[in-house]
Design a protein around this motif. Structure first.
Motif, PDB file in Angstrom:
ATOM      1  N   ALA A 177      -4.715   4.572  13.855  1.00 34.02           N
ATOM      2  CA  ALA A 177      -6.141   4.330  14.210  1.00 34.02           C
ATOM      3  C   ALA A 177      -6.945   3.550  13.012  1.00 34.02           C
ATOM      4  O   ALA A 177      -7.957   2.791  13.528  1.00 34.02           O
ATOM      5  CB  ALA A 177      -6.887   5.398  14.274  1.00 34.02           C
ATOM      6  N   GLN A 178      -6.397   3.314  12.086  1.00 35.18           N
ATOM      7  CA  GLN A 178      -6.941   2.493  10.992  1.00 35.18           C
ATOM      8  C   GLN A 178      -6.983   0.965  10.967  1.00 35.18           C
ATOM      9  O   GLN A 178      -6.071   0.411  11.556  1.00 35.18           O
ATOM     10  CB  GLN A 178      -6.735   2.898   9.546  1.00 35.18           C
ATOM     11  N   ARG A 191      -0.813  12.768  11.130  1.00 36.44           N
ATOM     12  CA  ARG A 191      -1.317  11.652  10.154  1.00 36.44           C
ATOM     13  C   ARG A 191      -0.507  10.298  10.463  1.00 36.44           C
ATOM     14  O   ARG A 191      -1.483   9.299  10.202  1.00 36.44           O
ATOM     15  CB  ARG A 191      -0.218  11.942   8.877  1.00 36.44           C
ATOM     16  N   ALA A 226      -3.515   8.918  12.832  1.00 34.07           N
ATOM     17  CA  ALA A 226      -4.761   8.447  12.039  1.00 34.07           C
ATOM     18  C   ALA A 226      -4.281   7.160  11.313  1.00 34.07           C
ATOM     19  O   ALA A 226      -5.182   6.396  11.404  1.00 34.07           O
ATOM     20  CB  ALA A 226      -4.941   9.681  11.051  1.00 34.07           C
ATOM     21  N   LEU A 227      -3.234   7.194  10.832  1.00 34.21           N
ATOM     22  CA  LEU A 227      -2.856   5.783  10.220  1.00 34.21           C
ATOM     23  C   LEU A 227      -2.897   4.544  11.220  1.00 34.21           C
ATOM     24  O   LEU A 227      -3.510   3.533  11.013  1.00 34.21           O
ATOM     25  CB  LEU A 227      -1.483   6.130   9.509  1.00 34.21           C
ATOM     26  N   SER A 231       0.813  -1.137  -0.105  1.00 33.54           N
ATOM     27  CA  SER A 231       0.048  -0.019   0.185  1.00 33.54           C
ATOM     28  C   SER A 231       0.834   1.416   0.083  1.00 33.54           C
ATOM     29  O   SER A 231       1.669   1.392   1.005  1.00 33.54           O
ATOM     30  CB  SER A 231      -0.821  -0.153   1.384  1.00 33.54           C
TER      31      SER A 231
END
Length: 135
Positions: free
Chosen positions: A134-135, A128, A131-132, A95
């Motif tokens: 938390a995915q 960032r 947030a990454l 990814s």
């Protein structure tokens, strides 16, 4: 174990800060590294602003992209256009994420003004990475 690679041009500021935040937010369940298209050395201002938020990156070192680590990563994050455009080809299973962040090492002005740019970029990278995670 999942693996993430942060890439930038010189592996001196942005990718180093991202690696530091990733160690904090992703923890020991991830293999985490950063690298660059060239080796510019660890920027002392990056070390200083990360220390302000309680993250010690002073033992990290600037390094070139490791092709094996790149190919076996689950996530590759480029933090500048140069790294995005010149990053070696990765398998389709990797990814790829691009964060177009300004280079704080190019900041001009007084030392205080330069540090303010480093802090701005640090805070954006921190948001960032969090947030990454938390995915």
């Amino acid at each position: 174990m999942p693996q993430i690679y942060f890439l930038c041009t010189g592996n001196s500021c942005r990718s180093q800060m991202a690696e530091g935040f990733a160690h904090q937010f992703l923890g020991p369940d991830w293999r985490i590294a950063s690298a660059g298209l060239r080796v510019d050395g660890l920027n002392p201002r990056a070390v200083a602003v990360m220390a302000e938020v309680g993250i010690d990156i002073s033992r990290q070192r600037s390094k070139l992209i490791d092709q094996d680590f790149l190919r076996t990563s689950d996530v590759v994050v480029t933090l500048c256009g140069d790294a995005r455009d010149r990053c070696p080809v990765v398998p389709p299973t990797v990814s790829k994420i691009h964060w177009p962040l300004i280079d704080p090492a190019q900041a001009t002005g007084t030392p205080a003004e330069q540090l303010a740019v480093f802090r701005q970029v640090r805070d954006e990278i921190g948001r960032r990475v969090k947030a990454l995670a938390a995915q």
